[in-house]
Scaffold this active site. Structure first.
Site, PDB file in Angstrom:
ATOM      1  N   ASP A 125      53.508  93.996  48.816  1.00  0.00           N
ATOM      2  CA  ASP A 125      52.149  93.571  49.276  1.00  0.00           C
ATOM      3  C   ASP A 125      52.376  92.154  49.713  1.00  0.00           C
ATOM      4  O   ASP A 125      51.570  91.538  50.230  1.00  0.00           O
ATOM      5  CB  ASP A 125      51.312  93.613  48.119  1.00  0.00           C
ATOM      6  CG  ASP A 125      51.126  94.932  47.626  1.00  0.00           C
ATOM      7  OD1 ASP A 125      50.578  95.350  46.572  1.00  0.00           O
ATOM      8  OD2 ASP A 125      51.242  95.823  48.455  1.00  0.00           O
ATOM      9  N   HIS A 167      44.613  86.038  43.425  1.00  0.00           N
ATOM     10  CA  HIS A 167      45.619  86.911  42.741  1.00  0.00           C
ATOM     11  C   HIS A 167      46.624  86.116  42.153  1.00  0.00           C
ATOM     12  O   HIS A 167      47.413  86.797  41.311  1.00  0.00           O
ATOM     13  CB  HIS A 167      45.822  88.084  43.519  1.00  0.00           C
ATOM     14  CG  HIS A 167      44.554  89.116  43.710  1.00  0.00           C
ATOM     15  ND1 HIS A 167      43.927  89.491  42.625  1.00  0.00           N
ATOM     16  CD2 HIS A 167      43.958  89.482  44.686  1.00  0.00           C
ATOM     17  CE1 HIS A 167      42.812  90.214  43.430  1.00  0.00           C
ATOM     18  NE2 HIS A 167      42.945  90.220  44.598  1.00  0.00           N
ATOM     19  N   TYR A 330      38.048  91.749  55.606  1.00  0.00           N
ATOM     20  CA  TYR A 330      39.031  92.325  56.504  1.00  0.00           C
ATOM     21  C   TYR A 330      38.332  92.813  57.821  1.00  0.00           C
ATOM     22  O   TYR A 330      39.051  93.301  58.532  1.00  0.00           O
ATOM     23  CB  TYR A 330      39.816  93.465  55.783  1.00  0.00           C
ATOM     24  CG  TYR A 330      40.414  92.831  54.525  1.00  0.00           C
ATOM     25  CD1 TYR A 330      39.818  93.090  53.141  1.00  0.00           C
ATOM     26  CD2 TYR A 330      41.507  91.879  54.581  1.00  0.00           C
ATOM     27  CE1 TYR A 330      40.452  92.406  52.139  1.00  0.00           C
ATOM     28  CE2 TYR A 330      41.918  91.450  53.560  1.00  0.00           C
ATOM     29  CZ  TYR A 330      41.479  91.644  52.177  1.00  0.00           C
ATOM     30  OH  TYR A 330      42.121  90.932  51.157  1.00  0.00           O
TER      31      TYR A 330
HETATM   32  C1  M7Y Z   1      47.138  93.761  52.164  1.00  0.00           C
HETATM   33  C2  M7Y Z   1      45.634  93.562  51.775  1.00  0.00           C
HETATM   34  C3  M7Y Z   1      45.529  92.190  51.548  1.00  0.00           C
HETATM   35  C4  M7Y Z   1      44.864  93.891  52.946  1.00  0.00           C
HETATM   36  N1  M7Y Z   1      44.079  95.207  52.420  1.00  0.00           N
HETATM   37  C5  M7Y Z   1      43.184  96.151  53.303  1.00  0.00           C
HETATM   38  C6  M7Y Z   1      42.145  95.639  53.785  1.00  0.00           C
HETATM   39  C7  M7Y Z   1      41.939  96.517  54.994  1.00  0.00           C
HETATM   40  C8  M7Y Z   1      43.048  97.264  55.445  1.00  0.00           C
HETATM   41  C9  M7Y Z   1      44.100  96.961  54.362  1.00  0.00           C
HETATM   42  C10 M7Y Z   1      44.458  95.553  51.194  1.00  0.00           C
HETATM   43  O1  M7Y Z   1      44.127  96.244  50.358  1.00  0.00           O
HETATM   44  N2  M7Y Z   1      45.354  94.580  50.969  1.00  0.00           N
HETATM   45  C11 M7Y Z   1      45.840  94.661  49.278  1.00  0.00           C
HETATM   46  C12 M7Y Z   1      47.045  95.230  49.143  1.00  0.00           C
HETATM   47  C13 M7Y Z   1      47.456  95.310  47.963  1.00  0.00           C
HETATM   48  C14 M7Y Z   1      46.964  94.123  46.939  1.00  0.00           C
HETATM   49  C15 M7Y Z   1      45.752  93.780  47.192  1.00  0.00           C
HETATM   50  C16 M7Y Z   1      45.090  93.684  48.565  1.00  0.00           C
HETATM   51  C17 M7Y Z   1      43.855  92.937  48.770  1.00  0.00           C
HETATM   52  C18 M7Y Z   1      43.599  92.048  48.146  1.00  0.00           C
HETATM   53  C19 M7Y Z   1      42.099  91.353  48.006  1.00  0.00           C
HETATM   54  O2  M7Y Z   1      41.516  91.393  49.029  1.00  0.00           O
HETATM   55  N3  M7Y Z   1      41.926  90.510  47.172  1.00  0.00           N
HETATM   56  O3  M7Y Z   1      40.804  89.799  47.119  1.00  0.00           O
HETATM   57 ZN    ZN Z   2      39.262  91.136  47.718  1.00  0.00          ZN
END
Ligand code: M7Y
Ligand code: ZN
Length: 401
Positions: A125, A167, A330
């Site tokens: 991540d 985080h 996003y």
């Molecule tokens: C890699 C990204 C940050 C992007 N993303 C999505 C957005 C749309 C397509 C992928 C996630 O779920 N992510 C994550 C992946 C693993 C752990 C946490 C997050 C997001 C954390 C967050 O927003 N905190 O406020």
């Molecule tokens: Zn978030």
């Protein structure tokens, strides 16, 4: 939770080097701002860094582009950021972690090998991308620059939309957050203000900030977030209220999918007004991650900038030194719509509904309007559930004097 407090520390914090409490300084009322300037941390180099490395490539320039296209940069007090020093970064993060981040970031340039070491959370991540240290240090420096303007009384509100990486832990990257700039800002604000209230409106639980201050009553953390089986980071349940001297100074508001503006503001209004009236903070840090917006690829909440704007309005009415940070978000166009609307709200400006012609205009099709229509995902937050959450939070806050 960050490591145990130092021996001589009176349990006021869960990390090292927290400056002595300076209650003897001017009382709360004295910390007035000399003018109604709104500080906005910005430079092209900062945008370029954030564009290439943040978890949403190109978002930084879209956000800035829309704020500029609506003519708001002329109303803002632009302040250039500078990178955080190692000493500033290690006011919270461990020296080992920062050293590793710095070396791995540099190595990546030379050896082009992908570092998938799990150590320090630097793997899937949170990959070690080239220049990630310079990016993280600049974001942290930008947030610290904003915090310093509040401390110096330069402004009452300071904004860094490219910060809010809530985080990151003391010695671990997490959730694509490498350095926890909200924690660094709160530590800096605590040098001037005896009590700081952190409010996190990102879709995700602000676990890194909560962990950093879970043992102290000098920082209250309040997080509204989605809380559901298997949803990252998995923490932030309602019974997590802090520990030791910090018991009841951690406030979690766990929500389910589908919440919309009216219910969200109703919860925020009750919980935040209780928190403010019983805690009486002297400064506020507000993380406004926009991944709860309708249309976000996270696809969980049905919020719009109007709903979050009502929460912001309540915080601004407290007339306290307030630091605004970004975070998740996003859908590039909707995140820019949200943070542009909130920037205008801070300035007291209303914006025309049609997106102005500018470099990123195509991001806003097919309607090219500023407003985001509320989503229509099924709302799993029944009135009974919400009432129970509010009652539990109210009971917990009754212990805060
Ligand atoms: C890699 C990204 C940050 C992007 N993303 C999505 C957005 C749309 C397509 C992928 C996630 O779920 N992510 C994550 C992946 C693993 C752990 C946490 C997050 C997001 C954390 C967050 O927003 N905190 O406020
Ligand atoms: Zn978030």
């Amino acid at each position: 939770m960050a490591d145990g407090s130092d021996k001589e520390n009176d349990g006021e914090s869960c990390h090292r080097n927290l400056p002595p409490n300076r209650d003897v300084l001017a009382p709360r009322s004295d910390v007035s701002c000399r003018n109604d300037k709104v500080v906005f941390v910005h430079s092209q180099m900062y945008i370029d860094l954030c564009n290439n490395l943040a978890k949403v490539p190109g978002r930084a320039s879209a956000v800035h582009g829309l704020i500029e296209a609506y003519g708001l940069t002329k109303e803002l007090s632009l302040v250039e950021p500078r990178p955080a020093t190692v000493a500033e970064l290690t006011s919270f993060h461990s020296t080992d972690y920062i050293d590793h981040l710095r070396k791995a970031s540099a190595e990546e340039d030379e050896e082009k090998d992908i570092d998938v070491s799990e150590e320090f959370g630097l793997c899937y991540d949170c990959p070690i991308l080239p220049g990630v240290y310079e990016y993280a240090a600049m974001v942290a420096g930008a947030t610290l620059t904003a915090a310093q303007c509040l401390i110096d009384g330069e402004c009452q509100v300071a904004i860094n939309w490219h910060g809010g990486w809530h985080h990151a832990k003391k010695d671990e990257a997490s959730g694509f957050c490498y350095v926890n700039d909200p924690v660094l800002a709160i530590l800096r604000l605590r040098e001037r203000f005896s009590k700081v209230l952190y409010i996190d409106l990102d879709l995700h639980h602000g676990d890194g900030v909560e962990d950093a201050f879970c043992c102290t009553s000098r920082v209250m953390t309040l997080s509204l977030h989605k809380f559901d089986t298997g949803f990252f980071p998995g923490t932030g349940d309602i019974q997590d209220t802090g520990m030791g001297r910090g018991r009841y100074y951690t406030v979690n508001v766990p929500l389910r999918d589908g919440i919309q503006d009216s219910q969200y503001f109703s919860v925020f209004n009750k919980v935040a007004s209780q928190a403010e009236s019983c805690y009486k903070p002297e400064a506020v840090v507000l993380q406004l991650g926009a991944d709860g917006m309708s249309g976000d690829p996270m696809g969980c909440f049905n919020l719009t900038p109007q709903g979050v704007g009502r929460c912001l309005g309540q915080v601004l009415d407290w007339k306290l030194p307030t630091l605004l940070l970004g975070g998740g978000g996003y859908h590039v166009g909707n995140t820019a719509r949200c943070w542009t609307s909130l920037t205008a709200q801070v300035l007291g400006k209303s914006l025309p509904p049609d997106i102005p012609e500018h470099e990123h205009f195509t991001e806003y099709g097919p309607d090219y309007e500023l407003d985001i229509s509320p989503g229509n995902r099924v709302n799993h937050n029944t009135d009974e559930y919400v009432e129970e959450v509010i009652n539990t939070v109210t009971e917990n806050l009754a212990h805060v004097m």
